[in-house]
Enzyme design. Sequence first.
Site, short mmCIF file in Angstrom:
data_model
loop_
_atom_site.label_atom_id
_atom_site.label_comp_id
_atom_site.label_asym_id
_atom_site.label_seq_id
_atom_site.Cartn_x
_atom_site.Cartn_y
_atom_site.Cartn_z
N ASP A 34 0.59 1.77 8.28
CA ASP A 34 -0.14 1.02 9.53
C ASP A 34 0.80 1.18 10.85
OD1 ASP A 34 -1.85 0.37 7.67
OD2 ASP A 34 -1.36 -1.93 7.74
N LYS A 52 8.20 0.35 5.31
CA LYS A 52 7.27 1.34 4.87
C LYS A 52 6.04 0.76 5.32
CE LYS A 52 4.48 -0.02 2.52
NZ LYS A 52 3.53 -0.84 1.50
N THR A 53 5.01 1.36 5.91
CA THR A 53 3.63 1.31 6.04
C THR A 53 2.77 2.32 7.16
OG1 THR A 53 1.85 -0.31 6.68
CG2 THR A 53 3.75 -0.76 7.84
N ARG A 67 1.22 -6.17 -5.09
CA ARG A 67 1.33 -6.86 -3.82
C ARG A 67 1.76 -8.51 -4.11
NH1 ARG A 67 -0.59 -4.57 0.81
NH2 ARG A 67 -2.06 -2.94 0.64
N GLY A 87 0.75 -1.11 0.19
CA GLY A 87 -0.03 0.02 0.06
C GLY A 87 0.70 1.23 0.10
N ASP A 138 5.07 -7.95 4.77
CA ASP A 138 5.28 -8.95 3.63
C ASP A 138 6.28 -8.58 2.75
OD1 ASP A 138 2.78 -10.26 4.97
OD2 ASP A 138 1.60 -9.46 4.02
#
Length: 571
Positions: free
Chosen positions: A205, A202-203, A145, A81, A176
């Site tokens: 979240d 990265k994320t 992804r 993402g 992931d």
Amino acid sequence: MSISILQSYRTKYQPRLPRALRKGIRRVAVVTGDVTDSISHQQELRSMFPNTYGQPVLTFKSGKKPKYLQPKNIGVILSGGQAPGGHNVIIGLYDALKQIHPRNQLYGFLGGPSGIVDNRYMLFTDEIIDSYRNTGGFDLIGSGRTKLEKEEQFMKVWANCKELDISGIVIIGGDDSNTNAALLAEWLKSKNAGINVIGCPKTIDGDLKNAQIETSFGFDTATKTYAEMVGNIERDAISAKKYWHFIKLMGRSATHVGLEVALQTHPNITLISEEVEASAMSLNQIVTEMTDIIVTRSQQGKNYGVAVIPEGLIEFIPEMKKLIVNLNDSMALVENSAEYKQATDDQTRFGVILNHLSQTAPDSAQVFNSLPTLIKAQLLLDRDPHGNIQVSKIDTEQLLISMIKERLNALKAEGKYDGKFSGQAHFFGYEGRCAFPSNFDANYCYALGYNACALLQAEQTGYISCIKNLSAPTRKWIAGGTPLTMMMTVEKRHGEFKPVIQKALVDLNGPVFKCLQNNRQKWALEDDYQFPGAIQYFGPDEVVNATTKTLELEKGKMKQRKWYNRLRLFR
Ligand code: FBP
């Protein structure tokens, strides 16, 4: 392409580097730390990663003399993402590479990991790079992804890199994607391919963090963007005084985003998925607790409020978690049956699944049957390539509003409630993922990319680019590398045990959650709303360079202050 005034100013912003990298890439010297172990399953992981397991932690310092560095070509991939700052990782990498030799080339593989398998790429030039400095989004090369785990994919990567004379690959992604990086690094090393692989954290979240990685990039900008929006909704709530706003916030599993935004805005209700799971709360219990607050506020004449709901909540409610696991198993068995394939409407599909669930997991069948049609259909949507349920597509906020409405009607019928309830559902997710990176993310990302180049120059592979001490000013940031296997564990995915980088969930004993816990009751009943406003890029240092509350509480000044106060008690 014409650009906005803000963008034209932002492209001129020069990100700041940690001290060890400031004198240029030729002066970076490596300090080698102790050998490492994975967080669990050491034996299994050692045998899965015989060539890259257990490497030492590396720290960079500024060396006295500039070194001669071998010219090289590097490839870069954006994976998963979007997160604000991704372009700056690429730009930091590019600038470092060009400092080594102007003829060095940086290739961007298009559309995520599949780009390097299918050999779809672009070559960066100064002109392209300059027009993307400090911008949000991943549109420079796109993302995807695709899981990298098969021999035939690795063979193609090797062949494509050979063709472009690439000796280093940087994979920018979440847990992931960095697992992909670890697998690829191991495979290439096992073949002595001469191609090294480095990951970058990265994320939005915020769940790719551990003792080494203090935060993932994008979390700072995304949470500030959501906090601005939640603050604006709070202001609307106390202005109109007629709505209860249910705001679902992105963050697939962990509730770091929701928690950070709550600390910035003080909503009346904040659900924390990890707490729901730890207290084994049922959906009905959650609804009852939320309804109690709504009723109490209504008795004070406040028929309005703001509730923050984590995107991943559904997976943490024990009965729903069990249902999702059983549904995954049932769907895997039923999906290809003629009966399921021939079903032309949702009701028939539900019937087939329900039939199967009733035989294999009757409890879950009951839960599935009790859900509204919309949620049932959303639970059956395709999983992502890593086997994750797509929680952003499940309308938890709507589900809660309709269940609370039902409960309030029942209370009304019993004469226990006479207020008004009007729910507004919101989902803030995609709005925050491509914002202009805050100064923090602009600096952090540029440093991560530059640092990734330093790791490749040091001939390292199977590492994640690691910048620490992030709550201090940039010059005090510590640059280095963390072995990817150090962050790994083994989990069941798609029915098989696989090596994965462990996600960090909210620590219910940690200072960030405690801060919410200590204030929750007050925020539920009083209107202690905070309005953080938009991210500022120009202005006083404390405004433009503020980090997140999460980082401050976990690593920074607030934590130091707490320890200082504790020490004083012993004096
Ligand atoms: P990553 O883990 O790849 O960084 O993605 C995070 C995320 O933004 C989650 O918060 C969200 O659930 C998911 O991506 C949405 O995915 P998609 O972009 O495929 O809809």
